[in-house]
Scaffold this motif. Sequence first.
Motif, PDB file in Angstrom:
ATOM      1  N   VAL A 163       1.024  -0.795   0.508  1.00 53.93           N
ATOM      2  CA  VAL A 163      -0.456   0.139  -0.294  1.00 53.93           C
ATOM      3  C   VAL A 163       0.566   1.506  -0.188  1.00 53.93           C
ATOM      4  CG1 VAL A 163      -2.158   1.390   1.330  1.00 53.93           C
ATOM      5  CG2 VAL A 163      -1.693  -1.288   1.232  1.00 53.93           C
ATOM      6  N   SER A 164       1.969   1.666   0.778  1.00 50.98           N
ATOM      7  CA  SER A 164       2.821   2.574   0.342  1.00 50.98           C
ATOM      8  C   SER A 164       3.220   2.713  -0.418  1.00 50.98           C
ATOM      9  CB  SER A 164       3.755   2.434   2.009  1.00 50.98           C
ATOM     10  OG  SER A 164       3.270   2.407   3.334  1.00 50.98           O
ATOM     11  N   VAL A 165       3.924   1.566  -1.462  1.00 52.40           N
ATOM     12  CA  VAL A 165       4.828   2.052  -2.544  1.00 52.40           C
ATOM     13  C   VAL A 165       3.578   1.933  -3.534  1.00 52.40           C
ATOM     14  CG1 VAL A 165       5.620   0.380  -4.208  1.00 52.40           C
ATOM     15  CG2 VAL A 165       6.754   0.128  -2.546  1.00 52.40           C
ATOM     16  N   LEU A 166       2.241   1.992  -3.486  1.00 54.65           N
ATOM     17  CA  LEU A 166       1.472   2.608  -4.476  1.00 54.65           C
ATOM     18  C   LEU A 166       1.340   3.803  -3.768  1.00 54.65           C
ATOM     19  CD1 LEU A 166      -1.105  -0.645  -4.684  1.00 54.65           C
ATOM     20  CD2 LEU A 166       0.743   0.224  -6.180  1.00 54.65           C
ATOM     21  N   LEU A 167       1.285   4.549  -2.905  1.00 53.24           N
ATOM     22  CA  LEU A 167       0.347   5.186  -2.405  1.00 53.24           C
ATOM     23  C   LEU A 167       1.157   6.739  -2.804  1.00 53.24           C
ATOM     24  CD1 LEU A 167      -1.585   7.183  -0.501  1.00 53.24           C
ATOM     25  CD2 LEU A 167      -0.158   6.648   1.270  1.00 53.24           C
ATOM     26  N   TYR A 168       2.931   6.300  -2.188  1.00 53.12           N
ATOM     27  CA  TYR A 168       4.023   7.203  -2.640  1.00 53.12           C
ATOM     28  C   TYR A 168       4.232   7.173  -4.006  1.00 53.12           C
ATOM     29  CZ  TYR A 168       4.399   8.243   2.729  1.00 53.12           C
ATOM     30  OH  TYR A 168       4.503   8.494   3.666  1.00 53.12           O
ATOM     31  N   GLY A 169       4.269   5.945  -4.910  1.00 56.44           N
ATOM     32  CA  GLY A 169       4.063   5.704  -6.326  1.00 56.44           C
ATOM     33  C   GLY A 169       3.355   6.548  -7.093  1.00 56.44           C
ATOM     34  N   TYR A 170       2.380   6.689  -6.783  1.00 56.99           N
ATOM     35  CA  TYR A 170       1.310   7.160  -8.185  1.00 56.99           C
ATOM     36  C   TYR A 170       0.391   8.511  -7.458  1.00 56.99           C
ATOM     37  CZ  TYR A 170       1.571   2.064 -10.380  1.00 56.99           C
ATOM     38  OH  TYR A 170       2.055   1.057 -11.352  1.00 56.99           O
ATOM     39  N   VAL A 171       0.276   8.337  -5.910  1.00 56.98           N
ATOM     40  CA  VAL A 171      -0.467   9.336  -5.521  1.00 56.98           C
ATOM     41  C   VAL A 171       0.525  11.008  -5.582  1.00 56.98           C
ATOM     42  CG1 VAL A 171      -1.680  10.585  -3.735  1.00 56.98           C
ATOM     43  CG2 VAL A 171      -1.776   8.152  -4.136  1.00 56.98           C
ATOM     44  N   PHE A 172       1.410  10.401  -5.142  1.00 61.91           N
ATOM     45  CA  PHE A 172       2.155  11.481  -4.678  1.00 61.91           C
ATOM     46  C   PHE A 172       4.108  11.379  -6.306  1.00 61.91           C
ATOM     47  CE2 PHE A 172       1.641  10.753  -0.338  1.00 61.91           C
ATOM     48  CZ  PHE A 172       1.127  11.641  -0.753  1.00 61.91           C
ATOM     49  N   GLY A 173       3.555  10.619  -5.951  1.00 63.90           N
ATOM     50  CA  GLY A 173       5.230  10.678  -7.696  1.00 63.90           C
ATOM     51  C   GLY A 173       4.828  11.198  -9.409  1.00 63.90           C
ATOM     52  N   GLY A 174       3.508  11.845  -9.174  1.00 62.47           N
ATOM     53  CA  GLY A 174       3.454  12.380 -10.069  1.00 62.47           C
ATOM     54  C   GLY A 174       4.130  14.124  -9.963  1.00 62.47           C
ATOM     55  N   ALA A 175       4.311  14.217  -8.735  1.00 59.50           N
ATOM     56  CA  ALA A 175       4.713  15.939  -8.622  1.00 59.50           C
ATOM     57  C   ALA A 175       5.975  15.585  -7.758  1.00 59.50           C
ATOM     58  CB  ALA A 175       3.873  15.958  -7.072  1.00 59.50           C
TER      59      ALA A 175
END
Length: 289
Positions: free
Chosen positions: A64-76
């Motif tokens: 869940v952490s990888v998906l959260l940081y990678g996709y939610v915040f990764g674009g910014a």
Amino acid sequence: MSDVMDRSGPAPTGVAAVDLRVETEGERRLYWAALDCWNVVRRGLTHYRRQPSYIAWQLGFPIVSVLLYGYVFGGAMKPPGGGDYRDFLMPGMFVMTMAFGFMNTAIAVVTDSSKGVIDRFRSMPMAPSAVVAGRGVNDLLVACAELTILAATALVMGWRSDGGLLGTAAAFALLVLLRFSLIWVGIWLGLLVPSPEAAGGLYAVVFPLTMISSVFVPPSSMPDWLGTVAAWNPISSTAAATRELFGNPVAGDGSWIQEHGVLMAVVWPLAVTAVFLPLAVRRFQRLSR
């Protein structure tokens, strides 16, 4: 295993007899210590089989952490030198998962202690080292499972290691070494705090310590004083080393500690182990019966 008293014929005498008896006693103690340790490990692994919700949380949280940081915040987020932020993030997430795992160790130890399980172990004819060593081996096996699942998730997300087979193996070895060292911190804390609730409260202290590192952003992007603290955080050294070995973007700022990440990724865990392994053993020995 046989000893001197089981052998037929006259018992040997002199120095040779003493040496043989000591050697046999040492082998017997080592055998039973290893067997007791394995029983403690098997007990811990059995708990995971009988409590699937617990293992789902412990193994699912990294995903869940990888998906959260990678996709939610990764674009910014923009990694140093450009490129895909996920290539910069994934080694840091590996490190953070290994670092956070010692809290699971602390909670498991204090739970056993509060329920009287450790006192029961101490009252049994078993090797005193088996309780501490068994807990460490159990958590190291779980850490390897976490790392395997996390790496598989990263590969599905598109992350790749460009460090070759040797570099990739060395990076994962450093991650396991970090977790090994922090296990002893978890055991010591678990024997120190009075209840599982108190152990859970340690997250309020641990979380900032893991965040003030190079896991998510390079220390050079922080204020000078905070960047220095982050650069000298042992977690940052392992993150820098794994990024270098994986061939991913490195959060280098020209400082000595960042330029020698691989060296410090070995030195820091060895130093932590040298401090907290004796503390954990001593704390266990001082527990009241």
